[in-house]
Structures are given as structure tokens and as C-alpha cells.
Design a protein around this motif. Structure first.
Motif, PDB file in Angstrom:
ATOM      1  N   GLY A  35       0.635  -1.100   0.381  1.00  0.00           N
ATOM      2  CA  GLY A  35       0.160  -0.024   0.226  1.00  0.00           C
ATOM      3  C   GLY A  35       1.003   1.129  -0.010  1.00  0.00           C
ATOM      4  N   THR A  36       2.288   0.908  -0.327  1.00  0.00           N
ATOM      5  CA  THR A  36       2.346   2.726  -0.247  1.00  0.00           C
ATOM      6  C   THR A  36       3.167   2.256  -1.381  1.00  0.00           C
ATOM      7  OG1 THR A  36       4.847   0.808   0.169  1.00  0.00           O
ATOM      8  CG2 THR A  36       3.329   2.075   1.623  1.00  0.00           C
ATOM      9  N   GLU A  37       3.734   3.778  -2.447  1.00  0.00           N
ATOM     10  CA  GLU A  37       4.377   4.452  -3.310  1.00  0.00           C
ATOM     11  C   GLU A  37       4.971   5.569  -3.054  1.00  0.00           C
ATOM     12  OE1 GLU A  37       2.801   6.763  -6.820  1.00  0.00           O
ATOM     13  OE2 GLU A  37       1.866   5.055  -7.161  1.00  0.00           O
ATOM     14  N   GLN A  59      11.027   8.744 -12.791  1.00  0.00           N
ATOM     15  CA  GLN A  59      12.188   7.830 -13.164  1.00  0.00           C
ATOM     16  C   GLN A  59      12.571   6.338 -12.317  1.00  0.00           C
ATOM     17  OE1 GLN A  59      17.156   8.802 -13.677  1.00  0.00           O
ATOM     18  NE2 GLN A  59      15.899  11.052 -13.872  1.00  0.00           N
ATOM     19  N   LYS A  60      11.658   5.055 -12.937  1.00  0.00           N
ATOM     20  CA  LYS A  60      12.031   4.220 -12.176  1.00  0.00           C
ATOM     21  C   LYS A  60      13.667   3.960 -11.682  1.00  0.00           C
ATOM     22  CE  LYS A  60       9.163   1.382 -10.655  1.00  0.00           C
ATOM     23  NZ  LYS A  60       9.096   0.582 -10.768  1.00  0.00           N
ATOM     24  N   PHE A  61      13.546   4.137 -10.151  1.00  0.00           N
ATOM     25  CA  PHE A  61      15.117   3.736  -9.405  1.00  0.00           C
ATOM     26  C   PHE A  61      14.891   2.123  -9.145  1.00  0.00           C
ATOM     27  CE2 PHE A  61      18.274   3.548  -6.563  1.00  0.00           C
ATOM     28  CZ  PHE A  61      19.215   4.731  -6.753  1.00  0.00           C
ATOM     29  N   GLU A  62      15.733   1.077  -9.474  1.00  0.00           N
ATOM     30  CA  GLU A  62      15.370  -0.193  -9.195  1.00  0.00           C
ATOM     31  C   GLU A  62      14.730  -1.186  -8.725  1.00  0.00           C
ATOM     32  OE1 GLU A  62      18.353  -0.226  -5.965  1.00  0.00           O
ATOM     33  OE2 GLU A  62      20.948   0.650  -7.141  1.00  0.00           O
ATOM     34  N   ASP A  63      13.354  -0.815  -9.865  1.00  0.00           N
ATOM     35  CA  ASP A  63      11.891  -1.424  -9.977  1.00  0.00           C
ATOM     36  C   ASP A  63      11.471  -0.431  -8.059  1.00  0.00           C
ATOM     37  OD1 ASP A  63      11.911  -1.833 -12.463  1.00  0.00           O
ATOM     38  OD2 ASP A  63      13.472  -3.785 -11.799  1.00  0.00           O
ATOM     39  N   ASP A  64      12.060  -0.105  -7.540  1.00  0.00           N
ATOM     40  CA  ASP A  64      11.994   0.152  -6.253  1.00  0.00           C
ATOM     41  C   ASP A  64      10.579   1.148  -6.021  1.00  0.00           C
ATOM     42  OD1 ASP A  64      12.459  -2.236  -5.625  1.00  0.00           O
ATOM     43  OD2 ASP A  64      15.062  -1.229  -4.963  1.00  0.00           O
ATOM     44  N   PHE A  65      10.900   2.429  -6.413  1.00  0.00           N
ATOM     45  CA  PHE A  65      10.426   3.826  -6.290  1.00  0.00           C
ATOM     46  C   PHE A  65      10.836   4.550  -7.406  1.00  0.00           C
ATOM     47  CE2 PHE A  65      14.097   3.592  -3.484  1.00  0.00           C
ATOM     48  CZ  PHE A  65      14.847   4.913  -3.846  1.00  0.00           C
ATOM     49  N   TYR A  66       9.851   6.099  -7.593  1.00  0.00           N
ATOM     50  CA  TYR A  66      10.479   6.863  -8.657  1.00  0.00           C
ATOM     51  C   TYR A  66      11.294   8.529  -8.113  1.00  0.00           C
ATOM     52  CZ  TYR A  66       6.827   4.348 -11.282  1.00  0.00           C
ATOM     53  OH  TYR A  66       5.910   3.358 -12.352  1.00  0.00           O
ATOM     54  N   VAL A  67      12.364   8.946  -8.995  1.00  0.00           N
ATOM     55  CA  VAL A  67      13.169   9.999  -8.439  1.00  0.00           C
ATOM     56  C   VAL A  67      12.565  10.959  -9.145  1.00  0.00           C
ATOM     57  CG1 VAL A  67      15.015  10.517  -7.580  1.00  0.00           C
ATOM     58  CG2 VAL A  67      14.825   8.352  -7.014  1.00  0.00           C
ATOM     59  N   LYS A  68      12.075  12.178  -9.077  1.00  0.00           N
ATOM     60  CA  LYS A  68      12.800  12.790 -10.357  1.00  0.00           C
ATOM     61  C   LYS A  68      14.351  14.222  -9.873  1.00  0.00           C
ATOM     62  CE  LYS A  68       8.984  15.573 -11.349  1.00  0.00           C
ATOM     63  NZ  LYS A  68       7.838  16.689 -11.574  1.00  0.00           N
ATOM     64  N   TYR A  69      15.171  14.177 -10.077  1.00  0.00           N
ATOM     65  CA  TYR A  69      16.049  15.227 -10.285  1.00  0.00           C
ATOM     66  C   TYR A  69      15.586  16.299 -10.984  1.00  0.00           C
ATOM     67  CZ  TYR A  69      18.153  10.607  -9.007  1.00  0.00           C
ATOM     68  OH  TYR A  69      19.382   9.733  -8.427  1.00  0.00           O
ATOM     69  N   TYR A  70      15.586  17.574  -9.966  1.00  0.00           N
ATOM     70  CA  TYR A  70      15.468  18.695 -11.247  1.00  0.00           C
ATOM     71  C   TYR A  70      16.547  19.612 -11.124  1.00  0.00           C
ATOM     72  CZ  TYR A  70       9.916  18.753  -9.857  1.00  0.00           C
ATOM     73  OH  TYR A  70       9.280  18.861  -9.425  1.00  0.00           O
ATOM     74  N   ASP A  71      16.878  20.106 -12.137  1.00  0.00           N
ATOM     75  CA  ASP A  71      17.795  20.612 -12.558  1.00  0.00           C
ATOM     76  C   ASP A  71      18.702  21.773 -11.440  1.00  0.00           C
ATOM     77  OD1 ASP A  71      20.890  20.758 -14.428  1.00  0.00           O
ATOM     78  OD2 ASP A  71      19.968  22.424 -15.094  1.00  0.00           O
ATOM     79  N   GLU A  72      20.099  21.826 -11.222  1.00  0.00           N
ATOM     80  CA  GLU A  72      20.332  22.299 -10.163  1.00  0.00           C
ATOM     81  C   GLU A  72      20.726  23.952 -11.194  1.00  0.00           C
ATOM     82  OE1 GLU A  72      21.117  22.775  -5.597  1.00  0.00           O
ATOM     83  OE2 GLU A  72      19.780  22.328  -7.157  1.00  0.00           O
ATOM     84  N   THR A  73      20.183  24.765 -10.685  1.00  0.00           N
ATOM     85  CA  THR A  73      20.445  25.620 -11.363  1.00  0.00           C
ATOM     86  C   THR A  73      21.821  26.266 -11.172  1.00  0.00           C
ATOM     87  OG1 THR A  73      18.616  26.925 -10.872  1.00  0.00           O
ATOM     88  CG2 THR A  73      19.993  28.204 -12.182  1.00  0.00           C
TER      89      THR A  73
END
Length: 388
Positions: A35-37, A59-73
Motif C-alpha cells: 500500500g505504499t508508493e 524515472q523508476k529507481f531500481e524497480d522500487d520507487f520513483y525519483v525526479k532530479y530537478y536541474d540545479e540552476t
């Protein structure tokens, strides 16, 4: 339950040390629970550079969870993309977990979480400890007053130990705090290469010396770690254990030259060795084959390396500026003031104990800190926050 973790930097930005790994393992284990995402909103900063990752999309991280890397200005300073878009991540979540206090994503994330009425957990990661506040820049008190205090009593705070809970409530007296410790990959530390003392010494010095007790320490070479206290303490230990050796592992972050000068001045060049950064299996072997781990740090809200040493079966000496008092009750370490005299005395006492019994005791204590158990505790807190 959709959990949005907001953190300034994330794996593989391992240059930031222990918190990167502890956050990674927490996310991996929570995402395995029913029951967790888990979705991690972060940046691609890597201290002085940027990570080689795709940015600004989930993007999927090792089929476990999702990560979004925002570009560092501006690297390690701020991300315009995060500021403009983080509200979307927060709005779609059931609960928000913000990590760090003195970073620019924190206040804007807390603001949007309040606007969307999202229950929020805030992890200061040791940044409210007295040593950190006293040795930081003068703007910290203003930052806390302007950007954190307006939200301090609406969020639930997360401390990794009772000591950190006290630190949080010293700044925000009526703050609600949940205590959940960091953890360790316990099973990973059960597999190590058995080295003789001579093999260990030759591995890290490329030389042959008289063998004796092996004492190790590990951490980024910073003033806060108290390595200067350790070196002076070790000099006293040598009076009883003249063939003992001290190995200090860690990336130099400003203290390496000072430590080497101290070693030279005490004529300990063949006794104390700075061996650089160690990771992976080498790290496990380094800890497991020692007689004692010592780190007289001036401040640790948890100190991952202490429990890693215990998991590897090596007893510890920790300072009272860390939360490791329980090693004394478990008879696998000492918890003392980070003075030269008390650290040296604790080292002598631990070196005089039965090594194999210490190995059993250390592993027994470390097992309760397995990441699987820590993830369950986080899930219970999130459930409680959402139900309110």
C-alpha cells in the motif's frame, strides 16, 4: 499511500556521506511495504558538480520507487526547476516528508504542503544540534526564525534519537517529534573476509610491522568528528599496548593536513595511518577485522558508522555527543565524554574484554536496526499522520 520525499540531494550523490545512504535504504524498504508508493523529489547536485542523470522527469529507481532530479540552476545552492514545479509533486501526495532544514527547497516545500493541507514530516538530519548551530554561520538563527518557525508547530518532526528530539525541542519547545532511528543493512555486514592482523596491516600500509591490537575509525575528515582527540587518546593507549595500530578511513574535508601534522608531532607515523575513503566490501572488512572502533565525535544525530561497526561485530567507543548510550547496557562499547582522558580509558577497558564475546554482543544490538524494521516504523508514523 503516496509518499513524497523532498530532499536537496539523493543517491548517487554519495559525496554527502551517510544521509544519502540512509535515505536510499529507507525509500527502498518503505516501497516494499503493502500500500505504499514512494516518489523522491530532489536535485542533481553533487556538491561541486552535477550528477549524470536525466532531469526534470519521473524515472523508476531500481524497480522500487520513483525519483525526479530537478536541474540545479546554481550547483549546491538552488534549483529554479524545483521551485517552479515542486507544488505538483506535493499536491499529488498523501503525505510529505521533507529532509534538511538549512536548504532552500525546505521552506518552499513546507509552504506548499500547508497550502495543500498535506501532513508533513520534517527531518532536520542533525542540523539543530547545539554543535552545528554554534559552529555555523550567524544567518542560521535568522533562517530558523524567518523560514522554519512559521511551520514548526504544524509539522511533525522526525528525530533519529532522543538526543536529537531534545535538540529540536530546545529550538521549538512545543514541537511534536517522532523518534525513528537510522538503520543498517545488517545482513550485508555478516559477510566479511577474515584477515590476520598482519594481512590487515599490510593491506593498508604496504609494510610489515609488529602486530598488535587494531583500532579503526571512519568518517569524513572534518573538525566535528574529533579525530584529533582520537589521535591523542591513542598515544596514551600505546603505553599499555605498544604494538597497537590506529587506522582512520575517510575522505579529507579540511582536517587531513592538520591530523598528519599532529601524527608527525607525536612521532606516530608508524602507528597511525590515514587510509583515505573506503567503501563496499572493503569497508565491511575494515570494520569486521578490527578489535575496536572509536569515533569521539562532537556531534552525531545518529552516526551510521557506529551501527555498521556493531553489525560487523566490532565494539565501539562513542562520545556522549552521540546517541549511543545503549552500547554500555548491551556490553559492546563505551559511551564517554569526548575528552582525551575518558576516550583513552574507554579504549583500554574495551581492549581488555573478550573479543569474541564482544562480537556476539555487538551483532545482537545491531540487528534491531535492520532497515526492514525502520521502514515499518516510518509507515506507522505516516499512517497516523494521514488518519488525523
Amino acid at each position: 499511500m503516496k509518499i513524497n520525499l523532498i530532499i536537496p540531494s539523493f543517491y548517487p550523490a554519495i559525496v554527502y556521506g551517510g544521509p544519502i545512504f540512509s535515505t536510499l535504504h529507507t525509500c527502498q524498504e518503505i516501497s516494499k511495504l503493502d500500500g505504499t508508493e514512494v516518489r523522491v523529489s530532489t536535485t542533481n547536485t553533487n556538491m561541486t558538480s552535477k550528477l549524470d542523470v536525466e532531469t526534470n522527469k519521473w524515472q523508476k529507481f531500481e524497480d522500487d520507487f520513483y525519483v525526479k532530479y530537478y536541474d540545479e540552476t546554481k550547483v549546491d545552492k538552488f534549483s529554479l526547476q524545483l521551485y517552479l514545479n515542486i507544488w505538483k509533486d506535493i499536491k499529488s501526495a498523501d503525505v510529505v516528508h521533507v529532509q534538511s532544514v538549512f536548504n532552500t527547497p525546505t521552506p518552499i516545500s513546507l509552504l506548499f504542503a500547508r497550502l495543500f493541507n498535506k501532513p508533513t514530516l520534517l527531518s532536520p538530519r542533525g542540523q539543530l544540534g547545539s554543535w552545528c548551530l554554534d559552529n555555523g554561520n550567524s544567518f542560521k538563527s535568522k533562517w530558523l526564525n524567518w523560514f522554519i518557525k512559521p511551520f514548526a508547530y504544524q509539522v511533525t518532526w522526525h528525530a533519529t534519537a532522543q538526543q536529537e528530539k531534545h535538540n529540536i525541542q530546545a529550538v521549538f519547545p512545543n514541537a511534536k517529534v517522532e523518534v525513528i532511528s537510522n538503520g543498517t543493512e545488517y545482513e550485508v555486514f555478516q559477510t566479511s573476509s577474515v584477515l590476520t592482523k598482519q594481512e590487515f596491516i599490510e593491506k593498508y600500509t604496504k609494510q610489515k610491522f609488529d602486530t598488535g591490537k587494531i583500532i579503526v575509525s571512519m568518517g569524513r575528515l572534518q573538525k566535528v568528528k574529533g579525530f584529533n582527540i582520537l589521535v591523542d587518546s591513542f598515544a596514551e593507549v600505546l603505553e599499555q599496548y605498544p604494538t597497537a595500530k590506529l587506522f582512520i578511513a575517510g575522505k579529507d574535508e579540511g582536517e587531513g593536513e592538520k591530523l598528519q601534522l599532529q601524527i608527525d608531532a607525536l612521532d606516530l607515523n608508524n602507528k597511525v595511518f590515514l587510509v583515505g575513503n573506503i567503501s563496499g566490501q572493503d569497508k565491511i572488512d575494515f570494520l569486521a577485522n578490527a578489535d575496536l572502533f572509536v569515533l569521539p565525535s562532537h556531534h552525531e544525530n545518529f552516526g551510521n558508522v557506529y551501527v555498521e561497526s556493531l553489525a560487523a561485530g566490532t565494539p565501539i567507543v562513542a562520545s556522549k555527543q552521540t546517541p549511543w548510550s545503549e552500547v554500555e547496557e548491551a556490553d559492546c562499547g563505551k559511551w564517554v565524554n569526548n575528552s582525551v582522558e575518558e576516550t583513552a580509558q574507554a579504549m583500554l577497558e574495551m581492549l581488555g574484554k573478550d573479543r569474541e564475546q564482544m562480537r556476539i554482543n555487538a551483532k545482537m544490538l545491531a540487528k534491531k536496526y535492520d532497515w526492514k524494521n525502520i521502514a515499518i516504523q516510518f509507515k506507522e508514523v505516516f499512517d497516523k499522520m494521514v488518519e488525523k
